[in-house]
Design an enzyme around this catalytic site. Structure first.
Site, PDB file in Angstrom:
ATOM      1  N   ARG A 237       0.844  -1.187   0.000  1.00  0.00           N
ATOM      2  CA  ARG A 237       0.000   0.000   0.000  1.00  0.00           C
ATOM      3  C   ARG A 237       0.884   1.243   0.000  1.00  0.00           C
ATOM      4  O   ARG A 237       1.925   1.283   0.659  1.00  0.00           O
ATOM      5  CB  ARG A 237      -0.924   0.053   1.229  1.00  0.00           C
ATOM      6  CG  ARG A 237      -1.699  -1.200   1.533  1.00  0.00           C
ATOM      7  CD  ARG A 237      -2.524  -1.702   0.385  1.00  0.00           C
ATOM      8  NE  ARG A 237      -3.616  -0.817   0.009  1.00  0.00           N
ATOM      9  CZ  ARG A 237      -4.391  -1.004  -1.062  1.00  0.00           C
ATOM     10  NH1 ARG A 237      -4.165  -2.020  -1.864  1.00  0.00           N
ATOM     11  NH2 ARG A 237      -5.362  -0.168  -1.329  1.00  0.00           N
ATOM     12  N   GLU A 266      -1.695   8.577  -5.464  1.00  0.00           N
ATOM     13  CA  GLU A 266      -1.817   7.949  -6.776  1.00  0.00           C
ATOM     14  C   GLU A 266      -2.925   8.623  -7.574  1.00  0.00           C
ATOM     15  O   GLU A 266      -4.005   8.886  -7.025  1.00  0.00           O
ATOM     16  CB  GLU A 266      -2.102   6.452  -6.620  1.00  0.00           C
ATOM     17  CG  GLU A 266      -0.933   5.694  -6.014  1.00  0.00           C
ATOM     18  CD  GLU A 266      -1.134   4.175  -6.007  1.00  0.00           C
ATOM     19  OE1 GLU A 266      -2.172   3.704  -6.524  1.00  0.00           O
ATOM     20  OE2 GLU A 266      -0.264   3.460  -5.496  1.00  0.00           O
ATOM     21  N   HIS A 286       0.934   0.415 -10.006  1.00  0.00           N
ATOM     22  CA  HIS A 286      -0.022  -0.364  -9.199  1.00  0.00           C
ATOM     23  C   HIS A 286      -0.502  -1.597  -9.975  1.00  0.00           C
ATOM     24  O   HIS A 286      -1.691  -1.808 -10.192  1.00  0.00           O
ATOM     25  CB  HIS A 286      -1.218   0.504  -8.792  1.00  0.00           C
ATOM     26  CG  HIS A 286      -1.831   0.076  -7.496  1.00  0.00           C
ATOM     27  ND1 HIS A 286      -2.253   0.965  -6.547  1.00  0.00           N
ATOM     28  CD2 HIS A 286      -2.091  -1.143  -6.975  1.00  0.00           C
ATOM     29  CE1 HIS A 286      -2.760   0.312  -5.504  1.00  0.00           C
ATOM     30  NE2 HIS A 286      -2.670  -0.973  -5.752  1.00  0.00           N
TER      31      HIS A 286
END
Length: 532
Positions: A237, A266, A286
């Site tokens: 994360r 992000e 990601h």
């Protein structure tokens, strides 16, 4: 029976959607790309919600979701769900922790190798026509025999370790739930703290959720504990790493570089603080779960979990409830009615405002997964005074009230092959009930250390009285005069204290008049009417 409605608000596997649409008791709407306002407008119509990372399930959404029972996240992280609000509103939150395990572990391992061997910068140098210069500039780091710190030994961390050991790395792991026996089985050194794991590490990989305790778990102080030239990998994360601190450690020459799939913000800005580093870096957008296999797996898994919960009550991979698959549900299902009644009886008969409620298991039942049984006792207890409680939010409500739930197993021999004991504690005062299952019939067999035998549901009169002749006859006469038929009667005596307990099950509820009449009779200490 009306169909349960499920909203799929983010794209998932078509096979997963088909698993839902084929069930006759479910109605499925696939409606992706909803704005927050549009989701708020329609969410109240649905029993289940399937999401990925795009849909944000806020407290406002959950408070508008008056029929919602379950949220399924196709993936591991549930940062986009307000879990406290879900629990407060009695909504189960499930994720799919196994569907992308391999893909994420493989990517994390790839990033470690890529950062160590300068795969990204070397690739860019070749494409830019700088072959000789790139060959000279990008000297790599071997991982063989190096010390790897793994923070978080769940499924993904464990898979990473297997690959690291195959490459000859020495592994030290920190996970507050990893036992020494399991660490020995995995052939890893167990660290008691993150600092202990990171001290002297050449590589570190992170596999923990984002919580207040794990935010910036990699900070300036912990970076300083690692060996000079260490590399940091994060596919878990964003926000686990203090990115400015990491940049400072790289600029100082203490840390060699990093491999990151996730970022604190992000998408990251094009001028992100780490993006202009010349070597030992690898960045991906990601992509941890972005393989064909993982996308298919999590979509199918989340669909099957929601289908099974809404149609059979099976709970798998819930993050705010004890999980219970079909086999476990079948195994302990018979105890749940007894557990709820024990809680309700406690609320009616025990002291008000207790400090704790203890649920103890004796005999064969103690060998089963009893977490849901304990929670059901708590739910039964709270439901007598709180209309807003359910099996999901009862621990949160108990915490709000300052009521502690304690679970224990006891090896002491009893008269029964298995026994569930529920006890309230208020200061030094304790009040307990016990129940068992005889054949297939759940029974309450003890009230405050007096042995009885009665059903778990019905209309009851609980009479405490002096232990002397005539009182049972008096009770029977009064009930007969009031046309109240006795369905079952159980007597218990405490000879040493000279009192007795009579538990009477009636075919219909006792009136306040008969309660008052019995309560005023000579020798009667107290009368309580219960409808369970």
């Amino acid at each position: 029976m009306s169909k349960k409605r499920i909203l799929v608000s983010d794209p998932i596997s078509e096979i997963g959607v088909e698993a839902l649409t084929q069930h006759p008791d479910l109605q499925v709407d696939v409606n992706t790309g909803l704005t927050p306002e549009a989701l708020l407008e329609i969410i109240g119509d649905y029993d289940g919600l399937i999401i990925r990372s795009q849909t944000k399930v806020t407290r406002a959404v959950l408070e508008a979701a008056t029929n919602l029972k379950v949220i399924g996240r196709a993936g591991v992280g549930v940062d986009n769900v307000d879990r406290d609000a879900a629990t407060d509103n009695g909504v189960i939150v499930m994720n799919t922790p196994t569907g992308n395990t391999i893909s994420t572990a493989e990517l994390a391992f790839t990033l470690m190798l890529s950062a160590a061997r300068n795969i990204g910068p070397g690739h860019a140098g070749v494409l830019a026509g700088e072959f000789p210069a790139a060959r000279k500039a990008f000297k790599g780091i071997e991982i063989y025999t190096k010390r790897l710190a793994v923070i978080g030994m769940g499924r993904i961390g464990t898979e990473f370790v297997k690959r690291a050991q195959a490459f000859g790395m020495t592994v030290i792991a920190f996970d507050p739930f990893l036992t020494q026996a399991r660490a020995d089985q995995l052939k890893v050194e167990l660290a008691e703290t993150p600092d202990a794991a990171l001290t002297g590490a050449d590589f570190v990989t992170l596999h923990v959720p984002m919580t207040p305790d794990t935010k910036h778990i990699i900070n300036a102080d912990r970076l300083a504990l690692m060996n000079k030239g260490a590399i940091v990998v994060n596919c878990a994360r964003g926000g686990l790493i203090d990115e400015p601190a990491l940049r400072a450690a790289i600029d100082s020459g203490h840390i060699a570089g990093c491999g990151l799939d996730v970022f604190e913000d992000e998408p990251p800005a094009s001028d992100h603080i780490l993006f202009d580093l010349p070597k030992h870096t690898a960045f991906t957008p990601h992509l941890g779960a972005s393989t064909n296999e993982a996308q298919e797996n999590v979509g199918i898994q989340v669909a099957e979990q929601l289908r099974d919960f809404l149609t059979s009550g099976e709970i798998r991979n819930a993050i705010n409830m004890p999980s219970l698959d079909a086999a476990a549900l079948d195994e302990i299902g018979g105890y749940l009615g007894l557990a709820k009644s024990l809680g309700k009886f406690l609320a009616k008969l025990g002291p008000v405002s207790p400090d704790s409620i203890r649920v103890s298991f004796h005999g064969a039942v103690a060998e089963k997964d009893t977490a849901l049984v304990s929670r059901t006792v708590l739910h039964g207890f709270l439901s007598e005074s709180r209309e807003d409680t359910n099996i999901v939010n009862c621990p949160a409500i108990a915490k709000e009230l300052g009521l502690e739930l304690i679970e224990s197993t006891i090896n002491a021999t009893t008269e029964y092959s298995e026994l569930i004991v529920a006890e309230l504690n208020k200061g030094g005062e304790k009040f307990r009930l016990a129940g068992t299952i005889i054949g297939k019939s759940p029974r309450i067999v003890e009230i405050d250390k007096l042995y009885v035998d009665t059903n778990i549901a019905g209309n009851f009169l609980i009479v405490r009285n002096d232990d002397r002749p005539g009182i049972v006859g008096l009770i029977g006469t009064q009930l007969a005069e009031s046309q109240l038929n006795i369905a079952n009667l159980s007597l218990a005596r405490n000879k040493s204290e000279g009192n007795a307990l009579t538990v009477i099950e009636l075919d219909s509820p006792a009136t306040q008049e008969i309660i008052d009449t019995l309560g005023a009779a000579a020798g009667v200490i107290s009368v309580k009417a219960l409808e369970i």
